[in-house]
Design a protein around this motif. Structure first.
Motif, mmCIF file in Angstrom:
data_model
loop_
_atom_site.group_PDB
_atom_site.id
_atom_site.type_symbol
_atom_site.label_atom_id
_atom_site.label_comp_id
_atom_site.label_asym_id
_atom_site.label_seq_id
_atom_site.Cartn_x
_atom_site.Cartn_y
_atom_site.Cartn_z
ATOM 1 N N TYR A 26 -26.601 15.588 10.009
ATOM 2 C CA TYR A 26 -27.632 16.705 9.667
ATOM 3 C C TYR A 26 -26.726 17.771 9.178
ATOM 4 N N MET A 27 -25.832 18.105 9.974
ATOM 5 C CA MET A 27 -24.944 19.249 9.619
ATOM 6 C C MET A 27 -24.010 19.103 8.546
ATOM 7 N N GLN B 280 -23.534 23.499 24.388
ATOM 8 C CA GLN B 280 -22.291 23.027 24.428
ATOM 9 C C GLN B 280 -21.226 23.991 23.555
ATOM 10 N N GLU C 85 -30.688 16.612 20.429
ATOM 11 C CA GLU C 85 -29.258 16.585 20.111
ATOM 12 C C GLU C 85 -28.579 18.250 19.762
ATOM 13 N N ALA C 86 -29.549 18.602 18.818
ATOM 14 C CA ALA C 86 -29.335 19.934 18.378
ATOM 15 C C ALA C 86 -29.327 21.156 19.614
ATOM 16 N N TYR D 181 -37.198 9.764 15.811
ATOM 17 C CA TYR D 181 -35.912 10.409 15.177
ATOM 18 C C TYR D 181 -35.889 12.292 15.275
ATOM 19 N N ILE D 182 -36.985 12.696 14.909
ATOM 20 C CA ILE D 182 -36.565 14.192 15.032
ATOM 21 C C ILE D 182 -36.739 14.664 16.455
ATOM 22 N N LEU E 147 -40.952 18.609 9.220
ATOM 23 C CA LEU E 147 -39.369 18.726 9.572
ATOM 24 C C LEU E 147 -38.553 17.717 9.048
ATOM 25 N N PHE E 148 -39.242 16.240 8.956
ATOM 26 C CA PHE E 148 -38.676 15.019 8.404
ATOM 27 C C PHE E 148 -38.348 15.216 6.904
ATOM 28 N N VAL F 154 -40.355 8.215 13.226
ATOM 29 C CA VAL F 154 -39.759 9.661 12.584
ATOM 30 C C VAL F 154 -40.139 10.492 13.718
ATOM 31 N N TYR G 156 -26.161 20.230 21.746
ATOM 32 C CA TYR G 156 -25.033 20.860 21.049
ATOM 33 C C TYR G 156 -24.889 22.400 21.051
ATOM 34 N N ALA H 138 -19.572 17.787 16.982
ATOM 35 C CA ALA H 138 -21.086 17.483 17.135
ATOM 36 C C ALA H 138 -21.559 16.129 17.346
ATOM 37 N N PRO H 139 -22.583 15.921 18.029
ATOM 38 C CA PRO H 139 -23.084 14.504 18.329
ATOM 39 C C PRO H 139 -23.362 13.842 16.963
ATOM 40 N N ASP H 140 -23.384 12.467 17.072
ATOM 41 C CA ASP H 140 -23.360 11.714 15.652
ATOM 42 C C ASP H 140 -24.643 12.129 15.002
ATOM 43 N N LEU H 141 -25.915 11.973 15.501
ATOM 44 C CA LEU H 141 -26.944 12.190 14.606
ATOM 45 C C LEU H 141 -26.961 13.687 14.148
ATOM 46 N N PHE H 142 -26.717 14.637 14.887
ATOM 47 C CA PHE H 142 -26.561 16.032 14.423
ATOM 48 C C PHE H 142 -25.455 16.175 13.293
ATOM 49 N N ARG I 278 -35.441 17.508 6.355
ATOM 50 C CA ARG I 278 -34.418 16.587 6.690
ATOM 51 C C ARG I 278 -33.978 15.522 5.497
ATOM 52 N N ALA J 252 -35.273 12.933 18.819
ATOM 53 C CA ALA J 252 -33.639 12.799 19.071
ATOM 54 C C ALA J 252 -32.859 13.838 18.488
ATOM 55 N N LEU J 253 -33.150 14.262 17.273
ATOM 56 C CA LEU J 253 -32.509 15.332 16.262
ATOM 57 C C LEU J 253 -32.390 16.650 17.187
#
Lengths: 316, 580
Positions: A201-202, B530, B523-524, B516-517, A255-256, B513, B527, A194-198, A259, B519-520
């Motif tokens: 989270y995982m 992928q 990426e999600a 960040y969200i 969502l934040f 924020v 991924y 997985a990419p870094d940021l995600f 998280r 970007a998250l």
């Protein structure tokens, strides 16, 4: 009133869709960790046990968001809120109970990290294997190893060796320094990384799910309290819907919060000893997630109420 | 903000691009650490790393631009969304779609053209930092032990990496001064040897023409040499033999008498050297002419034939100092491949580093193990350096000055030394060597065309090809991800756009924020794409996978375009009121 009764139904539908989507990708992820071209490929559903527990929280979180933000009226009535709360609690409670009862497939997975006649890079160590170790003993023939940074000559030949899964996956042979095979799929690992940021989270999500699953396996009231706390937290986050003129921002904010709570559960659990000694006179680790969730829920409750009240006063 | 939607979209997009790049620039300047990369490379490192991070994060940045355009800075009542017809709104959104498609194309091209270069350069900065620090330390140690020649040599390598470094230049000057003071014989600059030489690949016609020209200007020695060369190239040539005889006769007439010993000595040695050269012994000829150059630096024939012998020598071997140069340069490291891949006979080749210079392609730390998987090792060989000549790796090296200093390959078992032991037949296409590195993430240093080129041959050289194929699919998928995510976020942003009125102060304060969200989420999505792509490729094979993936991306694109087309000018609440 009718729309209030539709809310929990909507939530359940969204939950099922979210769970299916998260489950599919989680299954693929676990399948990928054990994939090899040698031997028969594993079926996806074998990995349901480690996967199912991981999807409950994110599915509930996203389903709740979709339900509430798809709701056309400005505010949800009390009945709607109560029904929704009960639904969320029920899904979490029974979801974790059910997933906790599923058995881990470790022994039944078909897993060969090496391929016939191929070179592998395992944490910088070059490993050539003529055979893939398909039999139950994990015997591999024709091994050539080259350790990272080895001076000349670096190649070492071994007529045969074994791939063993315990205590940790490793390749071994007589006279050979065992080669640790972690991550356990050297050929395809980077493909499923997985990419870094995600991945952060995982990791936090997996930890939090594990906390709930372990609590659900214990007897006693801990699991009920934990589920109630996370339900309260998720519902309190919804106070922030409608407090600004920008609905998308409110969705992002909620969502934040979702998280953040998983991050804090993991953070405080890892510092449990320090926190227990310093603040709670040595209380057990199991209480830390409950305290974290409850504390943040209270903070958000107060903040949300304050914002709503100040908005109302401004409009007047 | 004034202007139509497409204009706002472009302005916000490019403003965000610039801000993002500046952010990464500042971030990298602050977090730069001289531990891994020397201060000498700081500017270049910061620039490359910032550009790399910019490209890596372009998708979330684009998503943010869409959010700002359609959720925050969309035209309000005065210029009138309420006054815009649906048809006009649709046209405006279509322009945005067209712009996004163009940006996706630029994104794809930028990724493939520039990103591999950024990865390579960043690696090279780290490598050159380690190498230069090692050379400087070793040079100081050598100088401390009074070995100024060695210190000077190491400082030359250091200065090859950092040519204008004042510390290195000063120490080099000091070492040179010490050498001069001690009266040590400095390494004589053999001009012919230092200057890169082109191999003399003369044809018969060229050699004959040169022989005739030299005969005309009465340079009988050169005429004789080139006529002999023409004769050996043609097999039998009357013209070449005629010139040879004439030149030889003239040489005999002008041959110095034995009483004039110095001139005779020069003449005899030159004659011997050319015989060696014409007799396919260029290495011996090189040493002879090299010595002659020291003894008779003014003789033009010596310089000319020294260059010829160097050129011929380079076809058979390499100079050790040229090979040692590659230690100063980054290159492709950890190359490993099956040089022979038969059922009961395998040969594993390992190359510590490969570097291409003007003088040719050189290798460092070569190792070969020849084995049968069922009977064991047949041969194991190592060599410090090697040079690629044709389809062979030449393993023996010679010193430029000292005939007795050689590098030979080492065989671990004397029984298994092959007949031709100084060269290794390379069955791997040299052009594919750089694709066979065992370094982590070395794919990132290759562009998609190179990946497509390598993919069919990987399996034959011992590496699993599927991971490479998956990487190719990822690269093709990226612009689709860019487009689909942009359209999805466009629909969402519009549906949940802000009401008219002031932006909340918290929106500004909590903007990180939002970043960040976004970007998250980006990426999600990436991924998830992928994972799906990998699953399909590994389960269904290449051709089916490509078809399935293109179909899936088309479906997703269709869904997002459908969502966009169903975008309403009115909000959900306003629609409900209108319905009531």
């Amino acid at each position: 009133m009718r729309k209030s009764f539709l809310l929990p139904l909507k939530f359940l539908v969204f939950f099922i869709i979210s769970a299916a989507v998260f489950c599919l990708f989680s299954l693929i992820f676990h399948w990928g960790q054990n994939f090899s071209t040698a031997g028969e490929s594993n079926r996806l559903l074998i990995f349901l046990a480690p996967t199912a527990g991981n999807v409950v929280l994110p599915s509930v979180s996203s389903a709740l968001l979709f339900t509430v933000f798809d709701y056309r009226k400005k505010s949800i009535g009390l009945v709607g809120v109560l029904l929704l709360t009960v639904s969320v609690f029920a899904v979490l409670f029974f979801g974790f109970r059910l997933t906790a009862s599923l058995e881990d497939p470790d022994n039944s997975t078909n897993y060969h990290p090496f391929e016939n006649g191929k070179i592998h890079s395992v944490n910088g160590t070059l490993v050539y294997t003529e055979t893939a170790g398909m039999d139950s003993s994990g015997k591999i023939e024709g091994i050539v190893i080259r350790e990272p940074g080895a001076s000349l000559p670096g190649f070492r030949y071994y007529e045969a060796g074994r791939f063993l899964k315990s205590p940790e996956p490793h390749l071994t042979s007589e006279g050979m320094k065992p080669v640790s095979v972690i991550p356990q799929n050297p050929v395809y690992n980077h493909v499923f990384r997985a990419p870094d940021l995600f991945s952060g989270y995982m990791g936090d999500m997996s930890f939090s799910n594990l906390v709930f699953i372990e609590a659900s396996r214990e007897s006693g009231i801990n699991f009920v309290l934990l589920t109630a706390a996370i339900t309260a937290f998720l519902m309190v986050c919804l106070l922030f819907k409608g407090v600004t003129v920008w609905p998308l921002f409110e969705m992002i904010l909620i969502l934040f919060f979702h998280r953040i709570i998983f991050y804090l559960i993991r953070l405080f659990s890892s510092e449990a000893d320090f926190i227990s000694e310093s603040f709670f006179g040595g209380k057990t680790v199991a209480d830390i997630p409950f305290i974290t969730i409850s504390a943040l829920a209270v903070v958000l409750l107060l903040s949300g109420l304050l914002l709503r009240t100040s908005n109302r006063l401004r409009k007047k | 903000m004034r202007g139509s939607i497409p204009k706002r979209y472009l302005i916000i997009t490019f403003a965000l691009y610039i801000c993002t790049f500046i952010f990464f620039l500042i971030f990298n300047i602050i977090q730069f650490s001289p531990k891994t990369v020397d201060l000498y490379f700081k500017t270049a490192w910061v620039l490359n790393n910032s550009l790399l991070q910019f490209f890596e994060n372009l998708i979330p940045v684009q998503s943010l631009a869409v959010i700002l355009t359609f959720s925050v800075f969309y035209p309000e009542k005065k210029s009138g969304f309420g006054e815009i017809s649906s048809a006009l709104f649709t046209r405006l959104v279509t322009s945005v779609i067209a712009i996004t498609l163009c940006l996706a194309a630029l994104f794809f091209v930028g990724n493939e053209l520039f990103k591999p270069g950024f990865y390579s350069r960043l690696d090279s900065f780290e490598y050159q930092t380690k190498a230069s620090r090692t050379y400087l330390t070793q040079a100081e140690e050598a100088a401390g032990n009074g070995n100024y020649l060695e210190s000077q040599r190491l400082l030359e390598r250091y200065l090859a990496i950092k040519p204008d470094d004042p510390t290195g230049l000063e120490r080099y000057r000091n070492a040179s001064q010490r050498i001069t003071n001690q009266g040590s014989v400095a390494e004589s600059e053999n001009e012919a040897g230092r200057r890169p030489q082109q191999a003399s690949n003369l044809t018969y016609d060229d050699a004959l023409r040169l022989a005739r020209n030299y005969l005309e200007i009465e340079d009988y020695y050169s005429a004789y040499y080139y006529a002999q060369m023409a004769a050996s190239l043609s097999g039998s040539s009357e013209d070449a033999r005629s010139i040879t005889s004439k030149a030889w006769a003239a040489l005999l007439k002008s041959e110095p008498s034995k009483e004039d010993s110095q001139e005779f000595n020069l003449y005899a040695r030159k004659k011997h050297g050319t015989e060696l050269l014409l007799g396919s012994k260029p290495i011996d000829a090189y040493y002879l002419f090299n010595q002659l150059k020291i003894d008779y630096p003014e003789d033009p024939d010596v310089g000319k034939y020294l260059a010829e012998s160097i050129s011929a020598t380079r076809k058979l071997t390499y100079f050790i100092d040229e090979a040692e140069k590659i230690t100063s340069f980054p290159g492709t490291t950890g190359i490993c491949a099956l040089n022979i891949n038969e059922a009961d006979h395998k040969e594993l080749l390992f190359i510590g580093k490969m570097v291409s210079l003007a003088e040719g392609t050189f290798f460092q730390n070569i190792e070969v193990i020849d084995f049968s998987p069922y009977t064991g090792v047949n041969m194991q060989m190592t060599s410090r350096f090697g040079k690629l000549i044709g389809d062979h790796i030449v393993l023996n090296g010679i010193d430029r000055e000292n005939q007795s200093i050689r590098i030979y390959p080492e065989y671990q078992s004397s029984d298994a030394i092959p007949d031709i032991y100084n060269t290794l037949k390379l069955n791997v296409d040299p052009n594919f060597l750089k694709g066979l590195s065992s370094q982590n993430n070395f794919y990132k240093k290759l562009n998609i065309l190179e990946l497509i080129e390598f993919e069919p041959v990987m399996s034959g050289y011992g590496w699993a090809a599927k991971p490479l194929y998956i990487e190719i699919i990822f690269r093709i998928l990226k612009p689709f991800t860019f487009i689909i995510l942009t359209f999805l976020i466009l629909a969402f942003s519009w549906k949940y756009r802000r009401f008219s009125g002031k932006l909340p102060v918290s929106g500004l304060v909590l903007f990180p924020v939002v970043i960040y969200i976004t970007a998250l989420f980006s990426e999600a999505y990436g991924y998830a794409a992928q994972l799906l792509c990998s699953f399909i490729v590994l389960n269904y094979g290449k051709t089916t996978a490509l078809g399935l993936l293109l179909a899936s991306q088309s479906i997703l694109l269709f869904i997002t375009l459908f969502l966009i087309s169903s975008m309403n000018l009115k909000r959900p609440g306003e629609i409900e009121n209108a319905e009531n």
